[in-house]
Design a protein around this motif. Structure first.
Motif, short mmCIF file in Angstrom:
data_model
loop_
_atom_site.label_atom_id
_atom_site.label_comp_id
_atom_site.label_asym_id
_atom_site.label_seq_id
_atom_site.Cartn_x
_atom_site.Cartn_y
_atom_site.Cartn_z
N ILE A 80 -15.45 58.97 -90.68
CA ILE A 80 -16.25 57.81 -91.00
C ILE A 80 -15.59 56.50 -90.64
O ILE A 80 -16.15 55.68 -89.96
CB ILE A 80 -16.59 57.82 -92.50
CG1 ILE A 80 -17.36 59.09 -92.83
CG2 ILE A 80 -17.44 56.62 -92.87
CD1 ILE A 80 -18.49 59.37 -91.90
N ASP A 81 -14.39 56.30 -91.12
CA ASP A 81 -13.77 54.98 -91.03
C ASP A 81 -12.67 55.01 -89.97
O ASP A 81 -11.56 55.40 -90.22
CB ASP A 81 -13.20 54.58 -92.40
CG ASP A 81 -12.93 53.09 -92.46
OD1 ASP A 81 -12.77 52.61 -93.57
OD2 ASP A 81 -12.89 52.43 -91.41
N ALA A 112 -19.02 49.89 -96.18
CA ALA A 112 -18.64 50.66 -95.00
C ALA A 112 -19.88 51.07 -94.23
O ALA A 112 -20.98 51.15 -94.78
CB ALA A 112 -17.82 51.88 -95.38
N SER A 113 -19.69 51.30 -92.95
CA SER A 113 -20.77 51.75 -92.07
C SER A 113 -20.31 53.00 -91.33
O SER A 113 -19.27 53.00 -90.69
CB SER A 113 -21.13 50.63 -91.07
OG SER A 113 -22.17 51.05 -90.21
N LEU A 114 -21.08 54.07 -91.43
CA LEU A 114 -20.72 55.37 -90.87
C LEU A 114 -21.61 55.68 -89.68
O LEU A 114 -22.81 55.90 -89.86
CB LEU A 114 -20.87 56.47 -91.91
CG LEU A 114 -19.96 56.51 -93.15
CD1 LEU A 114 -20.03 55.25 -93.98
CD2 LEU A 114 -20.28 57.71 -93.99
N SER A 133 -12.99 52.24 -108.54
CA SER A 133 -12.33 52.85 -107.38
C SER A 133 -13.37 53.15 -106.31
O SER A 133 -14.42 53.73 -106.59
CB SER A 133 -11.61 54.15 -107.79
OG SER A 133 -12.53 55.07 -108.35
N PRO A 134 -13.11 52.72 -105.06
CA PRO A 134 -14.06 52.95 -103.97
C PRO A 134 -14.08 54.41 -103.56
O PRO A 134 -13.21 55.19 -103.97
CB PRO A 134 -13.50 52.06 -102.85
CG PRO A 134 -12.04 51.99 -103.13
CD PRO A 134 -11.90 52.00 -104.62
N PRO A 135 -15.06 54.83 -102.77
CA PRO A 135 -15.12 56.22 -102.33
C PRO A 135 -13.82 56.66 -101.65
O PRO A 135 -13.28 55.96 -100.80
CB PRO A 135 -16.29 56.22 -101.34
CG PRO A 135 -17.17 55.11 -101.81
CD PRO A 135 -16.23 54.06 -102.31
N ALA A 136 -13.34 57.84 -102.05
CA ALA A 136 -12.12 58.38 -101.46
C ALA A 136 -12.39 59.07 -100.13
O ALA A 136 -11.51 59.21 -99.29
CB ALA A 136 -11.46 59.37 -102.43
N ASN A 137 -13.63 59.52 -99.94
CA ASN A 137 -13.98 60.22 -98.70
C ASN A 137 -15.45 59.98 -98.41
O ASN A 137 -16.27 59.93 -99.32
CB ASN A 137 -13.71 61.72 -98.83
CG ASN A 137 -14.09 62.47 -97.57
OD1 ASN A 137 -13.53 62.22 -96.50
ND2 ASN A 137 -15.04 63.38 -97.67
N SER A 138 -15.77 59.80 -97.13
CA SER A 138 -17.17 59.66 -96.72
C SER A 138 -17.31 60.22 -95.32
O SER A 138 -16.47 59.99 -94.45
CB SER A 138 -17.60 58.19 -96.78
OG SER A 138 -16.64 57.35 -96.21
N LYS A 192 -24.91 53.25 -94.23
CA LYS A 192 -24.15 52.15 -94.81
C LYS A 192 -24.16 52.26 -96.33
O LYS A 192 -25.18 52.59 -96.93
CB LYS A 192 -24.76 50.80 -94.39
CG LYS A 192 -24.69 50.55 -92.90
CD LYS A 192 -25.20 49.16 -92.55
CE LYS A 192 -25.05 48.89 -91.06
NZ LYS A 192 -25.50 47.52 -90.70
N TYR A 193 -22.99 52.03 -96.92
CA TYR A 193 -22.95 52.02 -98.37
C TYR A 193 -22.25 50.77 -98.88
O TYR A 193 -21.39 50.20 -98.20
CB TYR A 193 -22.30 53.29 -98.93
CG TYR A 193 -20.81 53.42 -98.73
CD1 TYR A 193 -19.90 52.75 -99.56
CD2 TYR A 193 -20.29 54.23 -97.73
CE1 TYR A 193 -18.53 52.89 -99.40
CE2 TYR A 193 -18.93 54.37 -97.55
CZ TYR A 193 -18.06 53.70 -98.39
OH TYR A 193 -16.70 53.82 -98.22
#
Length: 253
Positions: free
Chosen positions: A199-200, A181-183, A94-99, A173-174
């Motif tokens: 972030i997104d 994703a790029s923040l 599961s990808p990050p739920a929040n960043s 970036k992660y």
């Protein structure tokens, strides 16, 4: 000749096969039929495939080769890759739920904290860049921690920049197993000493948080930063003490 090593957590790395040209030699104790090795000398690649993965396969895998250049001592060096971690689990990725990015401004510098939350498994790559290249100076990456009982993990990384660069845009970036994703560090209205950045922008805007929630999360990250700085200080202090004792030993010898 390419060598492949398997290293389980807490154990020494163990070579389980090596490939020379098109010939693959598997070490005793490993089932040769489960491993497929394909090499491409033109692209300088060697691809290892493990068939019918089982829990015992969970480990970090390294490729290695002997450096053809002699060292000053007359011996070859074996060069290892950075390693690939294999996790065998019934739980789906599961990808990050929040960043998000938190910001703290001081008199002479600005610190950006990139907080990435609730992802699985706990393997993630986090980097900082500006508009031109990757930034490595004044970057600290924390360890992942388990944020919930559902085996979800979080990580924080922070970048410190001098005051003269506070208007420059940076990106956290992660890369997770199936998401990148790029923040950006674009400025928004803040809640006191900390600023929260969505972030997104391509997705639905996150739910609004009050300043108390933002500050509490920021205080947690700031505590992590102080703990890391404290550990670095202790290590440097111990190294200085050892150096001092060594000098005294030779002076009085």
């Amino acid at each position: 000749i390419i060598h492949w090593y398997k290293q389980k957590e807490g154990e020494a790395p163990e070579r389980f096969l090596f490939v020379s040209g098109s010939k693959v030699t598997v070490e005793r104790g490993f089932q040769a039929s489960r491993y497929l090795v394909e090499g491409n000398s033109f692209q300088k690649q060697c691809v290892l495939t493990i068939k019918d993965v089982i829990p015992d396969d969970a480990a970090t895998y390294y490729c290695a080769y002997w450096d053809p250049h002699f060292t000053v001592t007359g011996y070859y060096n074996k060069v290892f890759g950075s390693g690939t971690r294999l996790i065998v689990s019934e739980k789906e990725s599961s990808p990050p739920a929040n960043s998000e990015i938190l910001q703290r401004k001081d008199e002479n510098q600005t610190t950006y904290v990139c907080l990435i939350e609730k992802f699985y498994p706990d393997v993630i790559k986090v980097t900082w860049t500006d508009d031109e290249k990757e930034v490595t100076d004044n970057v600290v990456k924390g360890d992942t921690w388990q944020s919930t009982k559902e085996e979800e993990y979080s990580i924080a990384s922070w970048l410190t920049v001098p005051a003269e660069n506070e208007d420059k845009n940076y990106y956290c970036k992660y890369e997770h197993e199936n998401k990148k994703a790029s923040l950006p560090t674009q400025e928004k209205p803040n809640c006191g000493i900390l600023t929260l950045f969505p972030i997104d922008s391509m997705k639905t805007a996150p739910q609004e948080e009050d300043c108390g929630t933002v500050l509490n999360r920021g205080n947690l990250i700031y505590q992590l930063m102080h703990r890391t700085a404290y550990l670095v200080y202790i290590i440097l202090l111990l190294k200085s003490s050892m150096y001092y004792l060594t000098i005294l030993f030779f002076i009085y010898k």
